[in-house]
Design a protein around this motif. Structure first.
Motif, short mmCIF file in Angstrom:
data_model
loop_
_atom_site.label_atom_id
_atom_site.label_comp_id
_atom_site.label_asym_id
_atom_site.label_seq_id
_atom_site.Cartn_x
_atom_site.Cartn_y
_atom_site.Cartn_z
N PHE A 314 0.84 -1.19 0.00
CA PHE A 314 0.00 0.00 0.00
C PHE A 314 0.89 1.25 0.00
CE2 PHE A 314 -2.30 3.44 2.10
CZ PHE A 314 -3.39 3.53 1.25
N PRO A 315 0.56 2.25 -0.85
CA PRO A 315 1.39 3.46 -0.97
C PRO A 315 1.29 4.39 0.23
CG PRO A 315 -0.04 3.15 -2.90
CD PRO A 315 -0.52 2.21 -1.84
N GLU A 316 1.86 3.95 1.32
CA GLU A 316 1.72 4.65 2.59
C GLU A 316 2.43 6.01 2.57
OE1 GLU A 316 2.41 1.77 5.58
OE2 GLU A 316 2.76 3.28 7.13
N LYS A 317 3.67 6.00 2.03
CA LYS A 317 4.48 7.22 2.08
C LYS A 317 3.86 8.36 1.28
CE LYS A 317 9.02 7.84 0.71
NZ LYS A 317 10.40 7.31 0.52
N PRO A 318 3.47 8.14 0.01
CA PRO A 318 2.87 9.25 -0.73
C PRO A 318 1.54 9.74 -0.14
CG PRO A 318 2.97 7.26 -2.11
CD PRO A 318 3.72 6.97 -0.85
N LEU A 319 0.78 8.83 0.49
CA LEU A 319 -0.47 9.27 1.11
C LEU A 319 -0.16 10.15 2.33
CD1 LEU A 319 -3.56 9.26 1.19
CD2 LEU A 319 -3.45 7.21 2.62
N LYS A 320 0.80 9.70 3.15
CA LYS A 320 1.15 10.48 4.35
C LYS A 320 1.65 11.87 3.97
CE LYS A 320 2.23 7.00 7.83
NZ LYS A 320 3.27 6.06 8.29
N ALA A 321 2.34 11.96 2.84
CA ALA A 321 2.88 13.25 2.41
C ALA A 321 1.77 14.25 2.13
CB ALA A 321 3.74 13.06 1.15
N ARG A 322 0.57 13.78 1.83
CA ARG A 322 -0.56 14.67 1.54
C ARG A 322 -1.36 15.06 2.78
NH1 ARG A 322 -0.27 17.62 -2.96
NH2 ARG A 322 0.35 16.36 -4.74
N LEU A 323 -1.12 14.40 3.90
CA LEU A 323 -1.99 14.60 5.06
C LEU A 323 -2.03 16.04 5.58
CD1 LEU A 323 -1.51 11.29 7.11
CD2 LEU A 323 -3.32 11.92 5.50
N PRO A 324 -0.89 16.77 5.62
CA PRO A 324 -0.94 18.12 6.19
C PRO A 324 -1.96 19.05 5.52
CG PRO A 324 1.33 17.41 5.91
CD PRO A 324 0.47 16.37 5.26
N GLN A 325 -2.24 18.83 4.23
CA GLN A 325 -3.16 19.74 3.53
C GLN A 325 -4.61 19.28 3.60
OE1 GLN A 325 -1.27 18.63 -0.37
NE2 GLN A 325 -3.37 18.82 -1.17
N LEU A 326 -4.85 18.08 4.15
CA LEU A 326 -6.19 17.49 4.05
C LEU A 326 -7.05 17.70 5.29
CD1 LEU A 326 -5.38 14.08 2.29
CD2 LEU A 326 -6.29 16.16 1.24
N LYS A 327 -8.36 17.93 5.04
CA LYS A 327 -9.33 17.98 6.13
C LYS A 327 -10.11 16.67 6.22
CE LYS A 327 -11.81 21.51 4.92
NZ LYS A 327 -12.68 22.67 4.76
N ARG A 328 -10.11 15.97 5.07
CA ARG A 328 -10.96 14.78 5.02
C ARG A 328 -10.49 13.86 3.91
NH1 ARG A 328 -16.71 13.85 2.19
NH2 ARG A 328 -17.32 12.00 3.36
N ILE A 329 -10.63 12.54 4.16
CA ILE A 329 -10.40 11.54 3.12
C ILE A 329 -11.69 10.75 2.94
CG2 ILE A 329 -9.19 9.36 2.59
CD1 ILE A 329 -6.70 10.58 3.95
N LEU A 330 -12.06 10.53 1.68
CA LEU A 330 -13.22 9.67 1.39
C LEU A 330 -12.71 8.46 0.61
CD1 LEU A 330 -16.26 9.05 1.30
CD2 LEU A 330 -16.39 10.42 -0.80
N MET A 331 -12.79 7.29 1.24
CA MET A 331 -12.40 6.06 0.57
C MET A 331 -13.60 5.52 -0.19
SD MET A 331 -9.90 3.77 0.24
CE MET A 331 -10.24 2.85 -1.26
#
Lengths: 379, 189
Positions: A314-331
């Motif tokens: 699972f692409p954990e690193k690239p997802l984590k890199a986006r977290l600071p800008q996010l308010k919400r994730i919809l899977m």
């Protein structure tokens, strides 16, 4: 520019595999993957390859392992029920380090489920379907063209890491026809089978040279005698019952993937630059997400898409890199929440992760995703 | 979600509506129109209700499925009764003229044509009904030029069936009068 041709996702899997050098296919046709077997039966004899319709999926998996050990690039294709039957030999392939590609065009399950309906319910099975701690690489394409290019990469990484690669398609992409302009075959990057014969002092078939992470393959039946087994084995390939050797072998099987995650992982990010909401999705589901994002953006929402192309690891690193800008994730996925577990694990509570899924065999529509986005926006 | 022209072709499994949709998709690719074709059928390949779908656009297409068709072809009563209820506003419904049009569909833009009869009597083979329908659909909606359609059909139809299918395409087109074609022509956005 080359001419566009009308092609189905399942056909693109075959053409891509042939371009990658696949010359042996063994399988047992099953909806919604059947066109792959049909097309292989037609195309392989034209290029000097072999197609075998086996008696079931256990033997299909066994046959592609055997043919691969003998020097061929090999593939099988199935759907959920057949993928279940392949799990035992899939683990054997991982333990014996035999390259091959297993296509699973997912349909709604469990069991024989809804044969003609789309699903992504085999996501976790692709990771944990076979027993024991084992390495897994799995890809999931979201268009016909990507099916072609990505399956070539599946073969390439299968050779590079000497491991079966799972190609996790879904009915949406498998049964969809689009106009595609295929890449120039002369410009494709193809990893050939790395073989070695009688290499001096190191005749042992599972000897890993200094600086390498896998042994090179000796084509079975071409003059060099060695043993292939699913048991824990030493460099000679013969079984041993020795904890130090077991630890060394299994650690290497896992670390050959874990140490090269950046090489293996690919994601597509769409409209993520200024996004405060990310739709995470994979495979055919991405197509509804793209339309939903366009509509949401037109309403002023800052929504983007994060799409794992490599679904395992699972692409954990690239997802984590986006977290600071996010308010919400919809899977969004066509199951009861499988990749959701990986996303929540990676996010570790840093951002709320909501879920939109379907298990009824129908396709999640752009309107459904948009309605979910609007509902949250209103709250 | 942009400009999408959604088409659904429905009939009985074995009538060839999937092949019909593939021929139209071939013509779209040749004409530079973005197209996604897909199909849906029950576990029973023959006899059950079968549908094929096309989405056409001059732009980019992502979502491949048809949700509210702008055009419906129904070759059997069961397929008309099932899919006639899920239409976009102002949808065009082409039906074989042997079908009974339900009361609730009477407000739709109906185009009854003798598709099955033409295949059976004029072309001489009932199994060409899907190709007759392709000819009629293309003439009615004015989608692709005849050359693109014919080439698309020839790429997908079995060798040896060229002549009969050529006449099926022409017979289908001939079912649509110039007045009808003018009234129903579509512009793919």
């Amino acid at each position: 520019m080359a001419k566009a041709v009308l092609m189905q996702g399942n056909e693109a899997a075959v053409e891509g595999a042939l371009a990658a050098g696949m010359r042996f296919f063994a399988g047992y046709p099953i909806t919604p993957s059947t066109e792959i077997a049909e097309k292989c039966a037609l195309r392989l004899p034209q290029v000097g390859g072999k197609f075998i319709q086996m008696e079931d999926e256990l033997s299909s998996m066994a046959a592609i392992l055997g043919a691969s050990a003998a020097g061929y690039k090999t593939m099988t294709a199935t759907s959920g029920p057949g993928f279940s039957l392949m799990q035992e030999n899939l683990g054997y392939g991982m333990m014996a380090e035999i390259p091959c590609v297993i296509v699973n065009v997912q349909r709604a399950g469990p069991s024989t489920g809804l044969p003609t309906s789309p699903s992504q319910g085999d996501y976790m099975q692709a990771r944990w379907g076979t027993h024991g701690d084992h390495p897994v690489i799995a890809f999931s394409p979201s268009s016909v063209l990507e099916t072609y290019t990505l399956i070539i990469r599946a073969f390439n990484l299968s050779e590079k890491y000497r491991t079966p690669v799972i190609f996790l398609m879904d009915e949406i992409v498998g049964h969809m026809r689009e106009g595609v302009v295929l890449p120039d075959p002369n410009k494709l990057k193809i990893n050939p089978r790395k073989t070695s014969f009688h290499d001096g002092a190191h005749k042992k078939c599972y000897y890993v040279p200094e600086g390498a992470f896998v042994p090179s393959m000796k084509p079975f039946g071409q003059g060099e005698r060695y043993n292939v087994t699913g048991l824990v084995h030493d460099e000679s390939g013969f079984p041993v019952n020795n904890s130090a050797i077991a630890d060394k072998l299994i650690s290497r099987l896992l670390s050959k993937i874990d140490d090269h995650v950046d090489d293996i992982v690919r994601v597509e990010e769409y409209q993520m630059e200024d996004a405060d909401t990310a739709i995470v999705c994979f495979g055919g589901t991405a197509r509804a997400a793209m339309d939903a994002i366009e509509a949401a953006r037109a309403q002023g929402m800052r929504v983007g898409m994060f799409r794992p192309i490599t679904v395992w690891p699972f692409p954990e690193k690239p997802l984590k890199a986006r977290l600071p800008q996010l308010k919400r994730i919809l899977m969004v996925e066509h199951n009861h929440g499988q990749m959701l577990l990986e996303v929540r694990r990676a996010v570790s509570g840093a951002v709320p992760v909501d879920f939109l899924g379907r298990i009824d065999g129908t396709v999640i529509s752009p309107a459904e995703i948009l309605a979910n986005l609007n509902e949250k926006e209103a709250n | 979600m942009g400009n999408r022209y959604e088409m659904r072709l429905a009939g009985s499994g074995g009538q060839g509506v999937i092949l019909a949709s593939v021929i139209l998709a071939e013509a779209a690719v040749d004409s530079g129109v973005t197209v996604i074709q897909s199909q849906s059928y029950g576990p029973e390949a023959r006899g059950g209700v079968c549908r094929a779908e096309l989405v056409l656009s001059r732009g980019t297409l992502w979502f491949p499925k048809v949700t509210r068709p702008d055009f419906l072809l129904a070759l059997t009563q069961a397929s008309l009764d099932k899919y006639g209820r899920e239409l976009a506003e102002g949808a065009i419904v082409m039906v074989d003229d042997s079908l009974t049009v339900p009361e609730w569909l009477e407000g739709a833009r109906l185009v009854p044509l003798p598709i099955l009869g033409t295949a059976r009597d004029a072309v001489g083979k009932l199994f060409t009904a899907n190709v007759v329908a392709v000819g009629a659909i293309n003439a009615l909606l004015g989608l692709f030029d005849e050359k693109a359609l014919l080439e698309g059909a020839m790429r997908r139809l079995p060798a040896g069936s060229e002549e009969i299918n050529k006449s099926a395409l022409a017979a289908g087109a001939a079912l649509v009068s110039p007045e009808l074609a003018a009234a129903f022509a579509q512009k793919i956005g």
